[in-house]
Design an enzyme around this catalytic site. Structure first.
Site, short mmCIF file in Angstrom:
data_model
loop_
_atom_site.label_atom_id
_atom_site.label_comp_id
_atom_site.label_asym_id
_atom_site.label_seq_id
_atom_site.Cartn_x
_atom_site.Cartn_y
_atom_site.Cartn_z
CE LYS A 102 -4.87 4.58 1.85
NZ LYS A 102 -6.08 4.17 1.10
CD GLU B 155 -9.48 1.61 -6.82
OE1 GLU B 155 -9.94 2.59 -6.20
OE2 GLU B 155 -8.45 1.03 -6.47
CD GLU C 53 -5.53 0.73 2.95
OE1 GLU C 53 -5.16 0.63 1.77
OE2 GLU C 53 -5.18 -0.07 3.84
CD GLU D 30 -1.80 -4.48 1.18
OE1 GLU D 30 -2.30 -3.57 0.50
OE2 GLU D 30 -1.95 -4.58 2.42
#
Length: 416
Positions: free
Chosen positions: A178, A223, A267, A403
């Site tokens: 990733k 986050e 992910e 996105e």
């Protein structure tokens, strides 16, 4: 709301759901660069706190001596990492208001007035006499309204899609699992623009996020990188994203699609594993949510997991951001391979985007977010906003571009 108390061009703020801290002035500024920036910051803060005299009768997270901080994503960044101790902190938490005043004493000078005192607000401290408490600084009206369009920067739509294609090929070849690739938007502020307008819109529009302003870095991040509070360490990991639906039924369908998406679940798994691995040496009891939950924001759904444990080695929040950064949610897996690919494919310096932003107290406690949904504003008024997407096997370049467009929305709307 603490925003009207901020400096119009140099705001210092950390707030969520109306609670947090606003800073005025700079009593002390510490700057760090290079790959040792976190270690250097930890040592410098230990020296500062060891030399400080702190009078804190409240003992609430955020009272006493604190520093606001923002760190560059990369050790190769041209932008410095900073810890800023304000001259004045205005705070609010759980209905309690406080003021903290900080002064750097001249040689031979002795400590005078207490550093922290209750505000005297009847809801927060009914036994405190208002006359005995320092007065709040006067709130000032916002400056004139302005509207700014943010335009593609060095990574436009075509170059971003091409970068995603290269990343997917590298993942398919087994080079890594990733990588998170970002793109940028740019703009320019008029000379007399009041940044509090942007911050106010972010705080109102995204109350469940950490709205922050530190040394020109402003944004609203969903986050939590790490929080240290009375020996407990916690984090909220986000990875996996989908847009909100047009109506209630479509919105529910979007949430279900995200929760069952193999690509997004993979992910997310990488991101949680990286946080758990980083915290394991510091906590023998660290645990994560068994399955991720869907977190609803005004513009997006995210897959989220909460991580929590008891600190077993006395680490400070600064020590932990050094251990955690960069997580798989903002870099990729394996970390070193992902960072090398980011360096090769992104045509700009990330600066403090996706780095830690937050605050640390004299006791090492603190709250730090990942600097997402953000923009850096320099002294000349130049604005650079950033947004990224996690690329894994099977990622579609056009989908990843869309996105990032969704993730740009908070900053585009706040400036425009």
């Amino acid at each position: 709301m603490l925003v009207p108390l901020l400096d119009a061009r140099h705001p210092l703020l950390w707030i969520r759901k109306g609670q947090g801290m606003a800073g005025r002035g700079e009593a002390l500024r510490l700057e760090f660069t290079g790959s040792t920036r976190f270690r250097d910051a930890c040592e410098a803060w230990r020296q500062v706190t060891a030399a400080a005299t702190v009078v804190d009768p409240l003992g609430t997270p955020g009272t006493g001596l604190i520093a606001f901080g923002a760190f560059a994503f990369s050790g190769q960044s041209a932008l410095t990492s900073v810890l800023i101790v304000p001259e004045l902190v205005i705070g609010k938490r759980d209905g309690v208001f406080w003021l903290t005043r900080v002064r750097v004493l001249a040689e031979g000078e002795t400590v005078g007035d207490p550093g922290t005192a209750p505000s005297g607000h009847p809801e927060s401290s009914p036994t405190a006499a208002p006359s005995a408490a320092p007065a709040l600084p006067a709130a000032t009206a916002f400056g004139a309204e302005y509207r700014i369009s943010l335009l593609p920067g060095r990574a436009n739509a075509d170059t971003y899609r091409a970068a995603v294609e290269q990343a997917v090929r590298a993942i398919g070849a087994g080079d890594l699992e990733k990588v998170v690739l970002a793109r940028d938007l740019v703009g320019h502020l008029p000379g007399d623009s009041d940044l509090r307008r942007v911050i106010f819109d972010l705080a109102l529009g995204y109350p469940d996020c950490w709205t922050f302003a530190v040394d020109g870095l402003i944004g609203s991040s969903p986050e939590t990188l790490v929080r240290v509070d009375h020996g407990t360490v916690s984090a909220r990991v986000l990875a996996g994203t989908i847009s909100r639906g047009r109506d209630a039924e479509a919105d529910h369908d979007q949430a279900v699609a995200l929760a069952t998406s193999a690509k997004d679940l993979d992910e997310h798994r990488f991101a949680v594993a990286s946080v758990m691995t980083a915290l394991a040496p510091h906590s023998q009891t660290v645990i994560a949510s068994e399955i991720p939950f869907t977190l609803k924001l005004p513009n997006l759904w995210h897959l989220a997991s909460d991580v929590e444990g008891a600190l077993s080695d006395g680490s400070s929040s600064l020590d932990l951001i050094a251990a955690l950064h960069p997580t798989a949610a903002v870099a990729g897996t394996p970390t070193l391979d992902a960072l090398a690919l980011i360096e090769r494919l992104e045509p700009f310096d990330r600066g403090r985007y996706a780095g830690p932003v937050g605050w640390v107290g004299a006791d090492g406690e603190g709250e730090w977010a990942v600097a997402l949904r953000c923009a850096q504003v320099n002294e000349a008024g130049d604005i650079t906003a950033y947004a990224g997407a996690g690329i894994v096997a099977g990622s579609d370049p056009q989908h990843e571009l869309l996105e990032t467009k969704m993730k740009f929305r908070p900053m585009v709307e706040a400036f425009g």
